[in-house]
Design an enzyme around this catalytic site. Sequence first.
Site, PDB file in Angstrom:
ATOM      1  N   HIS A  52       0.853  -1.180   0.000  1.00 56.81           N
ATOM      2  CA  HIS A  52       0.000   0.000   0.000  1.00 56.81           C
ATOM      3  C   HIS A  52       0.895   1.239   0.000  1.00 56.81           C
ATOM      4  O   HIS A  52       2.025   1.196   0.491  1.00 56.81           O
ATOM      5  CB  HIS A  52      -0.903   0.012   1.241  1.00 56.81           C
ATOM      6  CG  HIS A  52      -1.992  -1.015   1.207  1.00 56.81           C
ATOM      7  ND1 HIS A  52      -3.091  -0.970   2.038  1.00 56.81           N
ATOM      8  CD2 HIS A  52      -2.156  -2.112   0.420  1.00 56.81           C
ATOM      9  CE1 HIS A  52      -3.881  -2.001   1.779  1.00 56.81           C
ATOM     10  NE2 HIS A  52      -3.337  -2.714   0.807  1.00 56.81           N
ATOM     11  N   GLU A  54       1.061   3.927   1.750  1.00 48.01           N
ATOM     12  CA  GLU A  54       1.604   4.390   3.030  1.00 48.01           C
ATOM     13  C   GLU A  54       2.759   3.497   3.500  1.00 48.01           C
ATOM     14  O   GLU A  54       3.780   3.993   3.991  1.00 48.01           O
ATOM     15  CB  GLU A  54       0.514   4.414   4.106  1.00 48.01           C
ATOM     16  CG  GLU A  54      -0.656   5.342   3.789  1.00 48.01           C
ATOM     17  CD  GLU A  54      -1.810   4.634   3.088  1.00 48.01           C
ATOM     18  OE1 GLU A  54      -1.569   3.705   2.284  1.00 48.01           O
ATOM     19  OE2 GLU A  54      -2.970   5.011   3.351  1.00 48.01           O
ATOM     20  N   CYS A  82      -5.942   2.432   5.484  1.00 45.96           N
ATOM     21  CA  CYS A  82      -6.626   1.201   5.898  1.00 45.96           C
ATOM     22  C   CYS A  82      -6.068   0.775   7.268  1.00 45.96           C
ATOM     23  O   CYS A  82      -5.075   1.329   7.734  1.00 45.96           O
ATOM     24  CB  CYS A  82      -6.414   0.107   4.856  1.00 45.96           C
ATOM     25  SG  CYS A  82      -4.772  -0.647   4.934  1.00 45.96           S
ATOM     26  N   CYS A  85      -2.274  -0.022   7.247  1.00 43.04           N
ATOM     27  CA  CYS A  85      -1.417   1.161   7.142  1.00 43.04           C
ATOM     28  C   CYS A  85      -1.477   1.996   8.419  1.00 43.04           C
ATOM     29  O   CYS A  85      -0.462   2.547   8.847  1.00 43.04           O
ATOM     30  CB  CYS A  85      -1.809   1.980   5.929  1.00 43.04           C
ATOM     31  SG  CYS A  85      -1.424   1.142   4.376  1.00 43.04           S
TER      32      CYS A  85
HETATM   33 ZN    ZN Z   1      -3.356   0.415   3.513  1.00 39.40          ZN
END
Ligand code: ZN
Length: 155
Positions: A52, A54, A82, A85
């Site tokens: 992801h 991040e 999310c 993250c």
């Molecule tokens: Zn994430």
Amino acid sequence: MDEAGFMRRAIALSRQGVQEGGGPFGAVVARDGRILGEGRNAVVPGRDPTAHAEVVAIRAACGALGTHDLSGAVIYTSCEPCPMCLGAIWWARIGEVVYANDRADAAAIGFDDAAIYEEVCRPMAERALPLRRLLAAEAIEAFRLWAGKPDKVPY
Ligand SMILES: [Zn+2]
């Protein structure tokens, strides 16, 4: 660079992620007016469900600075983080999160962020993902080693 500049960079990375076959997410980690690390979603092209934006940005910042501790940094992300993250942001000791799109926007285009947040908030016994405990008496030995290690680096 000001915070609109950091966010615009995160948004540009989110578009780049789409062009490269990843998800529409970008992030930058910044401190003292400069970018420490940046990332864009690479889950599909990198065959990595943890890639992801991040997490990629945190890895880049930590690699560039040679540390696991991003205290005092701010993460600018094109979408509300999310739960994975958010956990990584906590572990990195980042001090603030600034986001543009939110979990409802992500859900509207088919991403699970909102559903995972709901799942995490349910009591363990009511979750869809089973969690079972096994061999705790053997696993605890590593904890004893850590607890007694005089030169450990706490984090
Ligand atoms: Zn994430």
